[in-house]
Design an enzyme around this catalytic site. Sequence first.
Site, short mmCIF file in Angstrom:
data_model
loop_
_atom_site.label_atom_id
_atom_site.label_comp_id
_atom_site.label_asym_id
_atom_site.label_seq_id
_atom_site.Cartn_x
_atom_site.Cartn_y
_atom_site.Cartn_z
N LYS A 147 1.90 -6.62 17.36
CA LYS A 147 3.36 -6.62 17.16
C LYS A 147 3.68 -5.78 15.93
O LYS A 147 3.01 -5.89 14.91
CB LYS A 147 3.81 -8.07 16.96
CG LYS A 147 5.23 -8.21 16.46
CD LYS A 147 6.15 -8.80 17.52
CE LYS A 147 7.60 -8.69 17.10
NZ LYS A 147 8.44 -8.02 18.10
N ASN A 206 6.08 2.67 15.26
CA ASN A 206 7.30 2.33 16.02
C ASN A 206 8.49 2.90 15.25
O ASN A 206 8.89 2.36 14.23
CB ASN A 206 7.38 0.80 16.13
CG ASN A 206 8.67 0.33 16.76
OD1 ASN A 206 9.49 1.14 17.23
ND2 ASN A 206 8.87 -0.97 16.79
N CYS A 217 13.39 1.92 15.18
CA CYS A 217 14.01 0.88 14.34
C CYS A 217 15.16 1.51 13.59
O CYS A 217 15.15 2.71 13.31
CB CYS A 217 13.05 0.33 13.29
SG CYS A 217 11.35 0.43 13.69
N GLY A 220 3.37 -4.71 28.87
CA GLY A 220 4.19 -5.58 28.02
C GLY A 220 4.73 -6.78 28.75
O GLY A 220 4.08 -7.82 28.88
C1 LIG Z 1 9.85 -9.26 23.64
C2 LIG Z 1 9.48 -7.83 23.34
C3 LIG Z 1 9.13 -7.48 22.04
C4 LIG Z 1 8.79 -6.15 21.74
N1 LIG Z 1 8.43 -5.84 20.46
C5 LIG Z 1 8.05 -4.57 20.16
C6 LIG Z 1 7.61 -4.22 18.86
O1 LIG Z 1 7.53 -5.05 17.95
N2 LIG Z 1 7.26 -2.93 18.62
C7 LIG Z 1 7.30 -1.97 19.60
O2 LIG Z 1 6.94 -0.82 19.33
N3 LIG Z 1 7.70 -2.28 20.84
C8 LIG Z 1 8.08 -3.55 21.15
N4 LIG Z 1 8.46 -3.85 22.44
C9 LIG Z 1 8.47 -2.81 23.48
C10 LIG Z 1 7.20 -2.82 24.31
O3 LIG Z 1 6.05 -2.56 23.51
C11 LIG Z 1 7.26 -1.79 25.45
O4 LIG Z 1 7.40 -0.49 24.90
C12 LIG Z 1 8.41 -2.02 26.40
O5 LIG Z 1 8.66 -3.39 26.58
C13 LIG Z 1 8.17 -1.38 27.78
O6 LIG Z 1 7.03 -1.90 28.42
P1 LIG Z 1 7.05 -3.13 29.46
O7 LIG Z 1 8.11 -2.83 30.47
O8 LIG Z 1 5.67 -3.18 30.03
O9 LIG Z 1 7.37 -4.34 28.67
C14 LIG Z 1 8.81 -5.17 22.76
C15 LIG Z 1 9.16 -5.54 24.07
C16 LIG Z 1 9.49 -6.84 24.37
C17 LIG Z 1 9.85 -7.19 25.78
#
Ligand SMILES: Cc1cc2nc3c(=O)[nH]c(=O)nc-3n(C[C@H](O)[C@H](O)[C@H](O)COP(=O)(O)O)c2cc1C
Lengths: 311, 287
Positions: A47, A129, A132, A270
Amino acid sequence: MSTLDFSTKIASKRFSNPIFTASGCASSGQELSQFFQLSEIGAVVTKSIMTKARNGRITPRMAETPSGMLNSIGLQGPGIDVFLERDIPWLVENNAKVIVSIAGENVDEYGVLARRLRSVQGISAIEVNISCPNVENRGQVFACHPDTASAAIESVRRNIGGELPIIAKLSPDVTDIVEIARSVINAGVDGLALINTLLGMVIDLNTMQPKLGGKTGGLSGPAIRPVAVRAIYQVHQMFPNTPIVGMGGVSNGRDALELVLAGASAVSVGTATFGDPTAVIKIRDELQMLLLERGFNDFRDAIGFAHRASS
Amino acid sequence: MDEKLNQLKINKNAKQIKAEIISNKKVGPYHHMVFAVGDIALSVRPGNFVAISVGGENSASILRRAFAIYRAIDKGLLGGTVELVVAPHGSGSKWLCSLNVGDFVDLIGPLGTAFGIPTTPANTMLIGGGYGSAPLFALAELLKNRGCRVDMVLGASTASKIYAPLEGKRSVSSLTLSTDDGTAGVHGQITESIPRLIREFNTEVIYSCGPMSMLSSINKIAQDFDLVHQCSVEESMACGIGVCMTCVVPVRVEDEIKMLRTCIDGPVMDGAKIIWDKESAIEAITK
Ligand SMILES: Cc1cc2nc3c(=O)[nH]c(=O)nc-3n(C[C@H](O)[C@H](O)[C@H](O)COP(=O)(O)O)c2cc1C
Ligand SMILES: Cc1cc2nc3c(=O)[nH]c(=O)nc-3n(C[C@H](O)[C@H](O)[C@H](O)COP(=O)(O)OP(=O)(O)OC[C@H]3O[C@@H](n4cnc5c(N)ncnc54)[C@H](O)[C@@H]3O)c2cc1C
Ligand code: FES
């Protein structure tokens, strides 16, 4: 049956297979270890961590949407000190390959985090990341402008020194993702992570107000997969030598293969993990089968295959 | 070890299984459902919950749904069962209620914390709103076996929404009902009767489960009477296993406010430590 070399490389680092967790969707890894051995997957992407502990946003933090969900967590986390003292040693002890995701509120914070990580043992790469809000620029997201995106990456590059590959994680909420990719590649990244969530909103018909505490949230899950495939395809076409960690809505082997064919050297999973804690393992096994069925004996031959002229 | 470095893990007994439905009966507006879960039943404690995938193979609902465990029975070689009380609310819970005996669901359990049991016999009051009564019957039985007095107070908007099966009542010393529309028991909000009952029964510990607004009101009463209050909270959960950080509530930990995951540090939490009021919560986490 023929065998498959399933390993992959991101810059100088080798991973036993190309299926990773996605940042923010596996917490610090410990929770998932109840369901499978973390060493079974290519890497755990942690995370996004910041310098200080953060409480994140108020609830409700999620809303389910058709084949997807919105989240507005607000980068809750323990801060880099506790992370290095507690989470990293645990991951290393459990033989996980670790990619550390970092996030900053300003350009300097990225540099500070990079300096803290440069000599830590057991890390395979840093994912930056940049989706932000930049507090020094009216909360504009770094990843939305080539200048701010590259400034954050340069700050990491200057402080990381030597070995660790830098992966820049880009937002799909831009007019031209290839332009942003170009700017961070020029700033010296070794790889790209595509895609982060897309900004969305749900309005609750009972309260007639936005449903999420943070009003807007990031859309993830199968609903965004075609956007991910498009972004990966466009970026790989322009920069075929820059490895891409692809993600966005992958929930089975078929989806993972689609991202690989578009140009991904690895695939992060994710949201699918929320529905099924062992999704990563199933996706890994299904992808392996699908590659073999198509006659591949080296995973790397499938990367970007969709760009080859059909004969 | 330093509190900050504590390794917070999910319920160590949690497993992911395919569970067969062996009974599905409509009880008033709810469905009482029984699942074959093998040895999972052995490790269930009152207060634990399960997380179930809904909608079938190609469902557009990608997240699990959480349900409190009403009862778990271990039948030795025959395997164990877990029972739930499901309110058909939206598409996911309606889908679950529509399943037939012999169908299978993907279930993870037991998850979360359990109700704490007093070390010496005490006068306890168990308060449930709507289907929130579900986890309280197993708790009542456990408390009674430990020599506690158990007074139960169940409320809902209307009589049919009170879930109080006969078999569940045998462990309680008294049962008080309350409905908003007066169709059963005391006419009025459940919380209106509580202060009087606390005095009457000399209550020392309160356990509660139901909507957050009800838990919040009960917590005020518990504080006025200076009573221990263990409540089972209900926040939207995306994963149920601690990896998404969506299910948090603000909690006072030593002299800090932390957003704790209700799927790992809850659902059963110490009511006195939760920041119930939305304004103070926002202030506490943004400062
Ligand atoms: C609950 C949640 C928390 C996330 N937290 C982060 C994060 O802290 N840093 C980050 O780079 N991406 C974060 N993401 C984005 C995911 O890493 C990913 O790029 C995005 O969800 C697309 O992939 P998925 O459809 O497989 O979830 C988060 C996504 C979700 C759903
Ligand atoms: C710890 C815990 C225990 C619970 N125990 C029970 C129980 O014993 N019996 C019962 O009938 N219900 C229980 N619930 C509520 C149940 O989880 C929701 O009613 C259910 O998720 C609704 O899903 P849906 O698809 O029918 O509704 P929708 O409104 O379509 O759901 C949309 C999304 O919102 C979430 N959601 C909606 N309502 C709730 C809610 N009240 N709480 C949490 N998430 C919600 C869902 O998980 C889903 O992701 C419990 C919830 C929690 C957190
Ligand atoms: S529901 Fe995902 S962390 Fe609690």
